[in-house]
Design a protein around this motif. Structure first.
Motif, PDB file in Angstrom:
ATOM      1  N   GLU A  38      75.840 -20.395 -12.176  1.00 26.02           N
ATOM      2  CA  GLU A  38      74.721 -19.477 -12.003  1.00 26.02           C
ATOM      3  C   GLU A  38      75.145 -18.030 -12.311  1.00 26.02           C
ATOM      4  OE1 GLU A  38      71.183 -19.044  -8.749  1.00 26.02           O
ATOM      5  OE2 GLU A  38      73.223 -19.142  -7.975  1.00 26.02           O
ATOM      6  N   TYR A  41      75.564 -17.603 -16.138  1.00 23.79           N
ATOM      7  CA  TYR A  41      74.301 -17.466 -16.854  1.00 23.79           C
ATOM      8  C   TYR A  41      73.581 -16.164 -16.515  1.00 23.79           C
ATOM      9  CZ  TYR A  41      74.712 -21.998 -19.020  1.00 23.79           C
ATOM     10  OH  TYR A  41      75.138 -23.039 -19.789  1.00 23.79           O
ATOM     11  N   THR A  42      73.726 -15.691 -15.308  1.00 20.33           N
ATOM     12  CA  THR A  42      73.157 -14.386 -14.952  1.00 20.33           C
ATOM     13  C   THR A  42      73.827 -13.280 -15.758  1.00 20.33           C
ATOM     14  OG1 THR A  42      72.641 -15.135 -12.708  1.00 20.33           O
ATOM     15  CG2 THR A  42      72.781 -12.751 -13.050  1.00 20.33           C
ATOM     16  N   GLY A  45      72.564 -13.476 -19.288  1.00 23.10           N
ATOM     17  CA  GLY A  45      71.195 -12.935 -19.334  1.00 23.10           C
ATOM     18  C   GLY A  45      71.187 -11.419 -19.290  1.00 23.10           C
ATOM     19  N   ASN A  46      72.031 -10.837 -18.438  1.00 20.40           N
ATOM     20  CA  ASN A  46      72.118  -9.372 -18.353  1.00 20.40           C
ATOM     21  C   ASN A  46      72.633  -8.780 -19.656  1.00 20.40           C
ATOM     22  OD1 ASN A  46      71.153  -9.390 -15.739  1.00 20.40           O
ATOM     23  ND2 ASN A  46      73.180  -9.332 -14.798  1.00 20.40           N
ATOM     24  N   ILE A  48      72.333 -10.093 -22.653  1.00 18.45           N
ATOM     25  CA  ILE A  48      71.260 -10.234 -23.648  1.00 18.45           C
ATOM     26  C   ILE A  48      70.204  -9.158 -23.441  1.00 18.45           C
ATOM     27  CG2 ILE A  48      69.349 -11.722 -24.375  1.00 18.45           C
ATOM     28  CD1 ILE A  48      71.250 -14.113 -23.912  1.00 18.45           C
ATOM     29  N   ASP A  49      69.821  -8.901 -22.187  1.00 14.91           N
ATOM     30  CA  ASP A  49      68.834  -7.855 -21.899  1.00 14.91           C
ATOM     31  C   ASP A  49      69.336  -6.482 -22.341  1.00 14.91           C
ATOM     32  OD1 ASP A  49      67.057  -9.664 -20.809  1.00 14.91           O
ATOM     33  OD2 ASP A  49      67.604  -9.229 -18.720  1.00 14.91           O
ATOM     34  N   SER A  52      69.311  -6.302 -26.087  1.00 16.83           N
ATOM     35  CA  SER A  52      67.924  -6.231 -26.541  1.00 16.83           C
ATOM     36  C   SER A  52      67.387  -4.806 -26.424  1.00 16.83           C
ATOM     37  CB  SER A  52      67.064  -7.186 -25.717  1.00 16.83           C
ATOM     38  OG  SER A  52      65.706  -7.060 -26.050  1.00 16.83           O
TER      39      SER A  52
END
Length: 142
Positions: A38, A41-42, A45-46, A48-49, A52
């Motif tokens: 977890e 993946y967090t 995700g951070n 990627i954000d 972005s």
């Protein structure tokens, strides 16, 4: 007999407790592994954000600069058109004065026209130079 039943019950109870301890250890291990997955993946995700947002910022900057370049190109085109118009006007006037000079006007008038033609020629050269500079700027810009 009661002693045997008691021993058998105690053994079963101990066996059940041992099984619970093994299962509890597996559950704790699974929980720790799940938390690691977890967290991983967090973190992804951070990342990627964040990337972005960086790309969006870059895109906005590019759009802004493109808009500025388009405005600059439009201004250069307008200036180029105006310079060409002035050059054509000067060339037309130059031809008119040349016709007047040839038509036999007085020396004083010819001298005045000659000075004006020299001024006109200087202005024409200035406009041609300005036109060349605008063309060069337009090529650099776009």
């Amino acid at each position: 007999m009661e002693l045997q039943i008691s021993n058998l019950t105690r053994e079963q109870f101990q066996s059940t407790i041992d099984k619970i301890n093994r299962d509890a250890s597996s559950i704790v291990s699974l929980t720790l592994q799940w938390k690691q997955v977890e967290n991983h993946y967090t973190s992804i995700g951070n990342s990627i954000d964040k990337r972005s947002k960086q790309l969006h910022s870059i895109e906005q900057t590019i759009k802004q600069r493109l808009g500025e370049l388009k405005l600059r190109e439009e201004k250069l085109s307008i200036e180029q058109f105006a310079t060409k118009q002035r050059l054509e006007d000067l060339e037309r006037r130059e031809k008119e004065f040349e016709l007047m000079r040839r038509s036999g006007t007085s020396q004083k008038e010819i001298d005045r026209m000659q000075r004006f033609m020299e001024e006109l020629e200087a202005a024409k050269l200035g406009f041609e130079e300005g036109l060349r500079k605008l063309d060069l700027q337009k090529r650099k810009c776009c």
